[in-house]
Each structure stands twice: as C-alpha cells, then as structure tokens.
Motif scaffolding. Structure first.
Motif, PDB file in Angstrom:
ATOM      1  N   VAL A 115     -62.583   4.428 -66.841  1.00 26.20           N
ATOM      2  CA  VAL A 115     -63.005   3.217 -67.530  1.00 26.20           C
ATOM      3  C   VAL A 115     -62.368   3.268 -68.910  1.00 26.20           C
ATOM      4  CG1 VAL A 115     -65.127   2.800 -66.258  1.00 26.20           C
ATOM      5  CG2 VAL A 115     -65.181   4.321 -68.205  1.00 26.20           C
ATOM      6  N   GLU A 121     -64.214  -2.004 -71.195  1.00 28.11           N
ATOM      7  CA  GLU A 121     -64.715  -1.616 -69.879  1.00 28.11           C
ATOM      8  C   GLU A 121     -65.582  -0.357 -70.012  1.00 28.11           C
ATOM      9  OE1 GLU A 121     -62.772  -1.062 -65.484  1.00 28.11           O
ATOM     10  OE2 GLU A 121     -61.691  -0.193 -67.174  1.00 28.11           O
ATOM     11  N   ASP A 124     -67.509   0.273 -63.874  1.00 25.02           N
ATOM     12  CA  ASP A 124     -66.869  -0.481 -62.802  1.00 25.02           C
ATOM     13  C   ASP A 124     -67.366   0.118 -61.491  1.00 25.02           C
ATOM     14  OD1 ASP A 124     -65.286  -2.079 -61.234  1.00 25.02           O
ATOM     15  OD2 ASP A 124     -63.395  -1.095 -61.771  1.00 25.02           O
TER      16      ASP A 124
END
Length: 184
Positions: A115, A121, A124
């Motif tokens: 990430v 981010e 995920d």
C-alpha cells in the motif's frame, strides 16, 4: 548480523512488516559533544549512527504473533534477514512503499503486496499494514515516559514491551508463569 538482537522467527504468514524510527542515543553515558537543540530537529528517516535507529514491527497474521526488533539499518539485507525463517514456500508480505521492500516483489520466495501511503492508499482488501502501525504506536507510547533511551539498551526496553503485551490480558497465574519463564 545487522539486527541488534534478532529473535528466531518462525513465520507462518501472511506477514505485515513496517519500520519506525525511535530516538535513542547515549543516555547515561558521557557525550562527545554538547547536547543539541531540540528546536530544529530533522524529520524523516534516521539511522543508528544519527541516534534514530530503525525498529521493525512484524505481525504474523497466521500465528497472530507480533514482534518489534531494533536494527542497525533499514535496508534490503536487514529485511531479508528478518523474513528468512518461514514455513510456506512463498510467503505473502504486506508492506508500505518503502524502497527497502521493493526487491521482495522480484523474489520468488515472497509474494509482496504494498500500500502506497504517498498516494493516499492505506488499505486494499487484505493488503494493509494497519496492525503494524497500531503496534508501533504502542511502542512509541511505551518508550516516551523514559525521556530518551540508550541505543545499547533499546533491545531490553523492547523486550519488556513485548512481555507486557503478551501478559496483558492473561489470568494472574498464566501471566506470572510467562514472566518467570521469560526471566529465567
């Protein structure tokens, strides 16, 4: 060895790995220079020689084992040393975008999922290092009342932290037994 006192890890996987940098210098020893001003302290990654050694946090999701390990440097060889002892043929590693983890993606011994915090981010699916970051925040809180830690004693401080975390929610007899086994 590049790590100060790396324990033997038998990783089941998947594994989260992240690093933090803690302030640890020459507490309790004679200094070779004047104390530095804290007002303009440098930000970012540090190094062992600059009194800001890296501390790696590993969370084995398969065995629910959490470990904090101080190191002399945060480079590829240190990361490989920490991740080398695993049962699976191909160990899944969850990391952030730190460049020391990049070569793991090309190695068939590891399946790396990252990430990239710089791109906003943080998770995920299963790919996240939130457990590591949570554990690292507890490490910082554990070290902060000591008002500075000697680099030479950092491993001992972190061992005490890990013992405290292991016995935190155990019944009295089990906790006492764990303490005695660790001390002996």
């Amino acid at each position: 060895a590049r790590t100060l006192d790396a324990p033997s890890l038998n990783l089941v996987g998947p594994v989260e790995i992240d690093e933090i940098y803690v302030t640890a210098g020459k507490k309790g020893r004679e200094r070779d220079q004047e104390s530095r001003s804290r007002g303009l302290s440098t930000r970012g990654r540090g190094s062992y020689t600059e009194d800001k050694p890296p501390v790696f946090t590993l969370v084995d999701r398969g065995s629910d084992h959490q470990c904090v390990i101080p190191a002399k440097s945060a480079d590829e060889s240190t990361v490989r040393l920490l991740l080398d002892d695993h049962e699976e043929e191909s160990l899944t590693i969850y990391t952030d975008g730190f460049r020391a983890y990049d070569p793991l993606g090309d190695d068939e011994k590891y399946q790396r999922e990252a990430v990239i915090h710089g791109d906003g981010e943080y998770a995920d699916g299963d790919a996240h290092i939130n457990t590591c970051e949570s554990h690292a925040s507890l490490v910082r809180r554990w070290l902060s009342p000591h008002r500075g830690v000697s680099k030479d004693k950092l491993t001992l401080y972190l061992r005490a932290f890990q013992l405290r975390r292991r016995i935190l929610r155990r019944p009295g007899g089990e906790a006492l037994e764990e303490i005695v086994q660790t001390v002996l």
